[in-house]
Scaffold this active site. Structure first.
Site, PDB file in Angstrom:
ATOM      1  N   SER A 103      38.106 -50.426  28.186  1.00 40.71           N
ATOM      2  CA  SER A 103      37.191 -51.408  27.646  1.00 40.71           C
ATOM      3  C   SER A 103      36.503 -52.399  28.730  1.00 40.71           C
ATOM      4  O   SER A 103      35.571 -51.874  29.434  1.00 40.71           O
ATOM      5  CB  SER A 103      38.015 -52.178  26.528  1.00 40.71           C
ATOM      6  N   ASP A 246      30.208 -54.666  26.242  1.00 40.85           N
ATOM      7  CA  ASP A 246      31.464 -54.215  26.914  1.00 40.85           C
ATOM      8  C   ASP A 246      31.306 -52.725  27.541  1.00 40.85           C
ATOM      9  O   ASP A 246      30.547 -52.135  27.041  1.00 40.85           O
ATOM     10  CB  ASP A 246      32.755 -54.880  26.368  1.00 40.85           C
ATOM     11  N   ASP A 248      33.064 -50.121  26.798  1.00 38.15           N
ATOM     12  CA  ASP A 248      33.117 -48.929  25.532  1.00 38.15           C
ATOM     13  C   ASP A 248      32.291 -49.305  24.458  1.00 38.15           C
ATOM     14  O   ASP A 248      32.143 -48.548  23.446  1.00 38.15           O
ATOM     15  CB  ASP A 248      34.385 -48.595  25.231  1.00 38.15           C
ATOM     16  N   ASP A 250      32.084 -51.414  21.879  1.00 43.51           N
ATOM     17  CA  ASP A 250      32.646 -51.714  20.715  1.00 43.51           C
ATOM     18  C   ASP A 250      32.330 -53.213  20.427  1.00 43.51           C
ATOM     19  O   ASP A 250      32.207 -53.844  19.152  1.00 43.51           O
ATOM     20  CB  ASP A 250      34.119 -51.366  20.534  1.00 43.51           C
TER      21      ASP A 250
HETATM   22 MG    MG Z   1      35.879 -52.681  24.098  1.00 41.27          MG
END
Ligand code: MG
Length: 457
Positions: A103, A246, A248, A250
């Site tokens: 992340s 961020d 990744d 999400d």
């Molecule tokens: Mg993330």
């Protein structure tokens, strides 16, 4: 704190994390964890990664462990975590998913995160089962003739993009001729978000939109500091919105049309407000750590709010259980149940753009939502003293309103203080919110002193 199982814990709040090519996160570890995951999931598994330099290595190792237990692996390549989650959710033949991601951590880290069959972040109980298999070496390794296969799986991204667009009034967005600045933080969001903007007819300028695991632009946590180039760009140009993901994707943090960095609470509050407005009420779920501005926005729009413990899987599961219309965390993780029950960076982009297209400038929308100041501090406390200190705090604060959902949250007329012992470190965290920054700081300091004294006694 209750200890449900005796085996050492591997999974943190967002999967297993560690520095790459140390014992905590090397190819041997990844293949053994892959064997444990394969033993547990026992079916076809989707796997993907973010853009880190170690992504391919760890994905191959983890896949090889899963194949050894007879699981077939579908390799989605580099993609946002929610894109993989959506694919897992939609395909009933899939037993679960794995994302190789750390992340927002620095580039030397990576992680392995599991996704349940329904596309949600894996429930703690299932992670414990995997930990038990891992530590007991109870791998269900198969014979030569039942070894699993690995096949590229290119459908995840286009399916995810199509699903997002289907939930947006794209014609209204296109009619507005909006312009945005997008910072992908050199991460997986670069694989999806530019397509979403194109399909919505939004003109855009990108920063850090190439996949690069060294994160040459800035680290992949969308903090005000890391978003400096973006806010500067928005300030100088004629943009309706700034967007930063961020690593990744999400999570998404926004910058309003004036170039003001919007803390995650603000976009959460705004999305919650319009969700309740359009639905004529409904339930919004967030954690006890979210700003009161979220509660205010929900109430202004005729909705109800529910607070949970900290952690996005907790929010997602409370949303499912209570049939919520919207939810999320204060860190830019927004959950849109019409698409799926997980934090969703690209869906957040599409939705906030739709809100701007329909309701006007983001700076004006922001002004409608009450603002608060927050302050975070901590004090040291030995692990064995935490329980007694928290108990004492609860007793002493009996005059005020207390919420014991997660740690102790003491609610005042014009703010709150949240006191939570760390699950891993010998510290107690103190987080306060008030109408002014001085008041927030004073309150946090007052409670830090009270706790420090209780630790001494
Ligand atoms: Mg993330």
């Amino acid at each position: 704190m209750t200890q449900r199982n005796v085996v050492p814990r591997l999974f943190g709040t967002n999967g297993v994390r560690g520095v790459v090519n140390t014992k905590a996160m090397d190819c041997r570890f990844a293949s053994r964890l892959g064997m444990a995951i394969g033993t547990f999931m026992n079916g076809t598994i989707l796997i993907g990664s973010d853009a880190r330099t170690s992504g391919e290595m760890l994905k191959a190792a983890c896949s090889s462990g899963m194949m050894a237990t007879g699981c077939d692996v579908l390799d989605c390549g580099v993609l946002p975590t929610p894109a993989l989650q959506y694919s897992v959710k939609m395909d009933k033949e899939i037993a679960g998913g794995v994302v190789i991601t750390a992340s927002h951590n620095p580039p030397e880290f990576n992680g392995i995160k599991c996704v349940d069959r329904d596309g949600t972040e894996m429930a703690r109980k299932n992670e414990e089962d995997i930990e038990t298999i891992f530590h007991g070496k109870a791998f269900n390794v198969t014979t030569w003739d039942k070894i699993g296969s690995s096949t590229p799986h290119a459908r995840a991204i286009p399916d995810y993009e199509k699903a997002i667009i289907s939930l947006i009034d794209a014609d209204s967005v296109r009619a507005e001729g909006l312009k945005v600045a997008l910072d992908c933080s050199n991460g997986a969001g670069a694989r999806v978000t530019p397509h979403i903007l194109e399909r919505l007819g939004v003109d855009y300028v990108t920063l850090n939109a190439d996949l690069n695991g060294a994160f040459p632009g800035h680290n992949s946590e969308p903090t005000p500091d890391n978003a400096r180039d973006l806010t500067e760009l928005v300030r100088q140009g004629d943009f309706d919105l700034g967007i930063i993901h961020d690593g990744d994707a999400d999570r998404t943090i926004f910058v309003d049309d004036k170039g003001n960095y919007m803390h995650g609470d603000r976009s959460l509050a705004i999305a919650a407000y319009y969700a309740c407005k359009e639905n004529s009420g409904g339930l919004v779920v967030t954690t006890v750590g979210s700003s009161k501005c979220v509660e205010d926005a929900v109430k202004m729009a005729g909705g109800r709010i529910m607070f949970t413990r900290v952690g996005s899987p907790v929010v997602a599961r409370a949303m499912i259980k209570n049939n919520a219309i919207f939810g999320g965390e204060e860190n830019g993780g927004l959950i849109f149940p019409r698409l799926q029950y997980c934090r969703d960076g690209a869906m957040a982009v599409a939705r906030l753009i739709e809100i701007v297209a329909k309701h006007g400038e983001m700076s004006k929308i922001q002004a409608m939502i009450p603002a608060y100041s927050q302050y975070k501090t901590k004090t040291s406390c030995p692990n064995e003293k935490k329980e007694a200190v928290m108990k004492r705090l609860a007793e002493n604060a009996r005059e005020e309103r207390i919420d014991a959902t997660d740690g102790i949250k003491i609610l005042f007329d014009d703010g709150w203080v949240l006191v939570r012992p760390s699950g891993t470190e010998p510290i107690i965290r103190i987080f306060s919110e008030a109408k002014s920054s001085d008041k927030a700081k004073d309150t946090a300091g007052r409670f830090r002193d009270i706790i420090a004294q209780a630790v001494e006694e």
